[in-house]
Design an enzyme around this catalytic site. Structure first.
Site, PDB file in Angstrom:
ATOM      1  N   GLU A 131       0.832  -1.204   0.000  1.00 52.54           N
ATOM      2  CA  GLU A 131       0.000   0.000   0.000  1.00 52.54           C
ATOM      3  C   GLU A 131       0.869   1.256   0.000  1.00 52.54           C
ATOM      4  OE1 GLU A 131      -3.558   1.949   2.823  1.00 52.54           O
ATOM      5  OE2 GLU A 131      -2.389   0.239   3.541  1.00 52.54           O
ATOM      6  N   LYS A 153      -9.378   3.421  -2.368  1.00 53.36           N
ATOM      7  CA  LYS A 153      -9.735   2.760  -1.113  1.00 53.36           C
ATOM      8  C   LYS A 153     -11.089   3.247  -0.600  1.00 53.36           C
ATOM      9  CE  LYS A 153      -7.474   1.622   3.295  1.00 53.36           C
ATOM     10  NZ  LYS A 153      -6.249   1.915   4.104  1.00 53.36           N
ATOM     11  N   CYS A 204      -5.824  -2.833   2.128  1.00 54.29           N
ATOM     12  CA  CYS A 204      -5.665  -2.914   3.582  1.00 54.29           C
ATOM     13  C   CYS A 204      -6.993  -3.068   4.342  1.00 54.29           C
ATOM     14  CB  CYS A 204      -4.873  -1.698   4.051  1.00 54.29           C
ATOM     15  SG  CYS A 204      -4.121  -1.884   5.689  1.00 54.29           S
TER      16      CYS A 204
END
Length: 271
Positions: free
Chosen positions: A40, A108, A140
């Site tokens: 990430e 995200k 994540c």
């Protein structure tokens, strides 16, 4: 398909350092690697309020373009994290870069505590047909929500790639989550995490992993920098789904507007 995982330590706010390591890692890939995956926010590291405006870049900016040139030179594809600037809005973004350009962008949808107020949540889950495989991206914290991976599966994903910046003490949470997401959606799952220390005393947990459609580990890394090539046999998708397919058996379909594009992308826009 041969996928190469590159688990690295990074420097927050130091794009020059991170980009240099990224390009060297791509250059060092095995000759038959088709896809290489990084953590990430690999290129810029995690932002603070004081630096986000200076380190964020548009996707046609110099850092992503440098990665694309290397991908073209090595004739492979790359998944990594970018701190994306779109006008004056900032996103934690994952991109699938092929020798031809950016094949897929995902912003995200579930920013973590330290990101809130800095980056804007995305509002789409998306997949693309790449090398004959429908691929989806997550980042994540997204994998702690079953709906995220299920949205990609609903779009037909066969491979889910998770770029990760997970830190102590949450490593075991993501280990459990990635197993569940692979098994409950009957997909291959690749997760690549960061290691080392970041700003604010964060200690990143490593544990990059590849799982088959049964939720079984094909590879699991430790807490140090490493790289690993894993071969994926997509015939296992048929085996995993031959007795029953969860997507066919479900009684609840996630809401949202689904769009299918001519270039193979599929999008589910969150209502």
């Amino acid at each position: 398909m041969k996928v190469e995982l590159v688990q690295l330590a990074g420097r927050d706010g130091d794009t020059t350092y991170n980009l240099d390591r990224t390009l060297k890692a791509i250059a060092a890939c095995a000759s038959d690697t088709e896809l290489v995956v990084f953590p990430e926010l690999q290129l810029m590291g995690f932002p603070s309020a004081s630096i986000i405006k200076t380190v964020a870049e548009p996707l046609d900016g110099p850092s992503v373009q440098a990665v694309q040139r290397m991908a073209r030179e090595r004739n492979l594809s790359v998944v990594l994290g970018v701190l994306e600037k779109d006008v004056e809005t900032y996103y934690n973004t994952s991109v699938l870069i092929t020798p031809e350009g950016i094949a897929l962008r995902y912003r995200k949808t579930h920013p973590w505590i330290l990101e809130r107020g800095l980056t804007t949540p995305g509002n789409q889950f998306t997949t693309v047909l790449w090398n004959g495989i429908q691929v989806g991206l997550l980042i994540c914290f997204d994998i702690e929500f079953p709906e995220s991976a299920r949205a990609l599966a609903q779009l037909g994903a066969e491979l889910v790639i998770v770029i990760n910046g997970n830190m102590d003490p949450y490593g075991p949470i993501h280990r459990t989550a990635i197993m569940a997401r692979a098994q409950e959606n009957q997909v291959f799952t690749v997760m690549v995490n960061r290691v080392g220390h970041g700003d604010g005393g964060l200690c990143f947990a490593g544990g990059s992993a590849v799982l088959n459609p049964f939720g079984q580990f094909l590879y699991e890394a430790g807490r140090e920098e490493c790289r690993q090539v894993v071969e994926l046999d997509f015939e296992q998708l048929k085996v995993a789904r031959q007795d029953y397919c969860y997507l066919d058996e479900r009684r609840l379909i996630l809401p949202g507007d689904m769009t299918e594009h001519f270039d193979g992308r599929r999008e589910l826009t969150i209502p």
